[in-house]
Design an enzyme around this catalytic site. Sequence first.
Site, PDB file in Angstrom:
ATOM      1  N   HIS A 156       0.858  -1.487  -0.037  1.00 34.10           N
ATOM      2  CA  HIS A 156      -0.172   0.097  -0.005  1.00 34.10           C
ATOM      3  C   HIS A 156       0.757   0.953  -0.248  1.00 34.10           C
ATOM      4  O   HIS A 156       1.765   1.299   0.530  1.00 34.10           O
ATOM      5  CB  HIS A 156      -0.694  -0.271   1.078  1.00 34.10           C
ATOM      6  CG  HIS A 156      -1.913   1.004   1.667  1.00 34.10           C
ATOM      7  ND1 HIS A 156      -1.786   2.501   1.936  1.00 34.10           N
ATOM      8  CD2 HIS A 156      -3.489   0.894   1.305  1.00 34.10           C
ATOM      9  CE1 HIS A 156      -3.204   3.014   1.981  1.00 34.10           C
ATOM     10  NE2 HIS A 156      -3.795   2.190   1.884  1.00 34.10           N
ATOM     11  N   ASP A 186       2.879  -4.072   8.463  1.00 31.60           N
ATOM     12  CA  ASP A 186       2.006  -2.964   7.579  1.00 31.60           C
ATOM     13  C   ASP A 186       0.903  -4.084   8.456  1.00 31.60           C
ATOM     14  O   ASP A 186       0.068  -4.578   7.517  1.00 31.60           O
ATOM     15  CB  ASP A 186       1.618  -2.639   6.371  1.00 31.60           C
ATOM     16  CG  ASP A 186       0.307  -2.378   6.485  1.00 31.60           C
ATOM     17  OD1 ASP A 186      -1.055  -2.189   7.063  1.00 31.60           O
ATOM     18  OD2 ASP A 186       0.679  -1.367   4.968  1.00 31.60           O
ATOM     19  N   CYS A 219      -4.940   2.728  -3.494  1.00 32.53           N
ATOM     20  CA  CYS A 219      -3.264   3.248  -2.838  1.00 32.53           C
ATOM     21  C   CYS A 219      -2.461   1.495  -3.017  1.00 32.53           C
ATOM     22  O   CYS A 219      -1.744   1.736  -2.541  1.00 32.53           O
ATOM     23  CB  CYS A 219      -3.728   3.251  -1.369  1.00 32.53           C
ATOM     24  SG  CYS A 219      -4.594   4.480  -1.552  1.00 32.53           S
ATOM     25  N   LYS A 256     -10.465  -0.017  10.425  1.00 28.97           N
ATOM     26  CA  LYS A 256     -10.719  -1.174   9.862  1.00 28.97           C
ATOM     27  C   LYS A 256     -10.571  -2.761  10.555  1.00 28.97           C
ATOM     28  O   LYS A 256     -11.168  -3.343  10.690  1.00 28.97           O
ATOM     29  CB  LYS A 256      -9.193  -1.678   9.324  1.00 28.97           C
ATOM     30  CG  LYS A 256      -9.050  -0.537   7.717  1.00 28.97           C
ATOM     31  CD  LYS A 256      -7.866  -1.314   7.021  1.00 28.97           C
ATOM     32  CE  LYS A 256      -7.226  -0.177   6.406  1.00 28.97           C
ATOM     33  NZ  LYS A 256      -7.707   0.671   5.574  1.00 28.97           N
ATOM     34  N   GLN A 284      -4.766  -4.628   7.568  1.00 28.54           N
ATOM     35  CA  GLN A 284      -5.766  -5.295   7.276  1.00 28.54           C
ATOM     36  C   GLN A 284      -5.560  -7.210   7.833  1.00 28.54           C
ATOM     37  O   GLN A 284      -6.201  -7.583   8.073  1.00 28.54           O
ATOM     38  CB  GLN A 284      -5.536  -6.038   5.232  1.00 28.54           C
ATOM     39  CG  GLN A 284      -5.486  -4.987   4.469  1.00 28.54           C
ATOM     40  CD  GLN A 284      -7.066  -4.282   4.430  1.00 28.54           C
ATOM     41  OE1 GLN A 284      -8.139  -5.344   4.982  1.00 28.54           O
ATOM     42  NE2 GLN A 284      -6.888  -3.330   4.104  1.00 28.54           N
TER      43      GLN A 284
END
Length: 410
Positions: free
Chosen positions: A125, A202, A367, A228, A205
């Site tokens: 991303h 990251d 993104c 999220k 998610q």
Amino acid sequence: MIGELDVARIRKDFPILERRVHDRPLVYLDSSNTSQKPRQVIDRVSEFYERHNANLYRGVYELSEEATAMFEDARARLAQFIGASDPGSVIFNRGTTESTNLVAHGYARKVLRPGDEILLTEMEHHSNLVPWQFAAQATGATLRFIPLAEDGTLDLSGLESLLTERTKLLGVSGMSNVLGTMPPLERLAAAAHAVGAVIVVDGAQLVPHATVDVQALDIDFLTISGHKMLGPTASGGLYGRRELLERMDPFLGGGEMILEVYPDRSTFKAPPWKFEAGTMNIAEEIGLAAAIEYLEELGMRAVRRHEQEITAYAIARLTEAGATVFGPRDVEQRGGAVSFWFKDIHPHDLAQILDQEGVCIRAGHHCAQPLMRVLGVPATARASFYIYNSNDEVDALVGALERAEAIFGA
Ligand SMILES: Cc1ncc(COP(=O)(O)O)c(C=O)c1O
């Protein structure tokens, strides 16, 4: 029921799911973008404003002490949720983008020298790419990339030549927001540490969808996007290994992050407070604690199982309908962000037609422009799932796609 989750019961906790859009029932398939919020989270935020609202630390009165206790309790809950033993290793901020920028500014700029390398992957991303570009430009370091294999997993066959003693930092998504791909984090952490590099995961998610244990995985930094994972927007933050946080420079100055201030210099509090300048997103992080309680009650194993089942169903149904689905097929190796290309209809046109049917999907580059170039497409359509989605909604998606096909005469 899907797996161990009672989706019908869960849906009752999400007021927005009762809404109609364009006179159709709302089918929300964009949770990788931001998740919906259960009543429990909304109520916790309201309760904070109705009964406890005050700024942190500054007050010597009851309300401020309550607000501070709730905020610090939220920190402890988030730490426990990701397997961190020390709440002080969790910094609150607006989420993944801010967290990556903090590590890039406070850590990478401090340690990187010309000739050093930052290793990323082709599926990142922009939030896990642009901050490293800044750090590389500021220090003379170079960016390198782990390529993608044909099946949408990472091609780790050349890892030994990519990850060398020049590598000071490995940045990788725990779960791709485009392909769903879940790299083998434990292996990557061990490989990074073997060459003396740190690993930044990251978790935007990953954390909402799977059990994450930073200690078991031996991760140095993990970014967390509260919005999220059922939490309010601008909640979440950064986990960092304590000794790395101690070495890091603050990113923002001012407010309660200081110990002593003189006209020409200042000293700072210990982590995490050293990184929390200005008035914090107090209600949001307190709401995130309610989101974590909600997920823990369901059990992250059950959350992941549900996601695997609905993802497998969606991949099968979309493929049958003639869509090209990107990313790994094996749901053991992927999450529930399902990107696809359908019958040469541009994803933006597709998303607009689906919107008329009440079906929310995302269309665009997500993104991840470099990844779009690797995939050879300008954009993809993406359906993404969470605990409140059912197979019926996948059927609604496929039905809407078929109607779009009829409109476009594809
Ligand atoms: C993989 C990934 N990284 C980073 C981000 C950015 O997260 P945030 O909105 O918390 O800044 C996203 C959000 O879409 C994402 O999917």
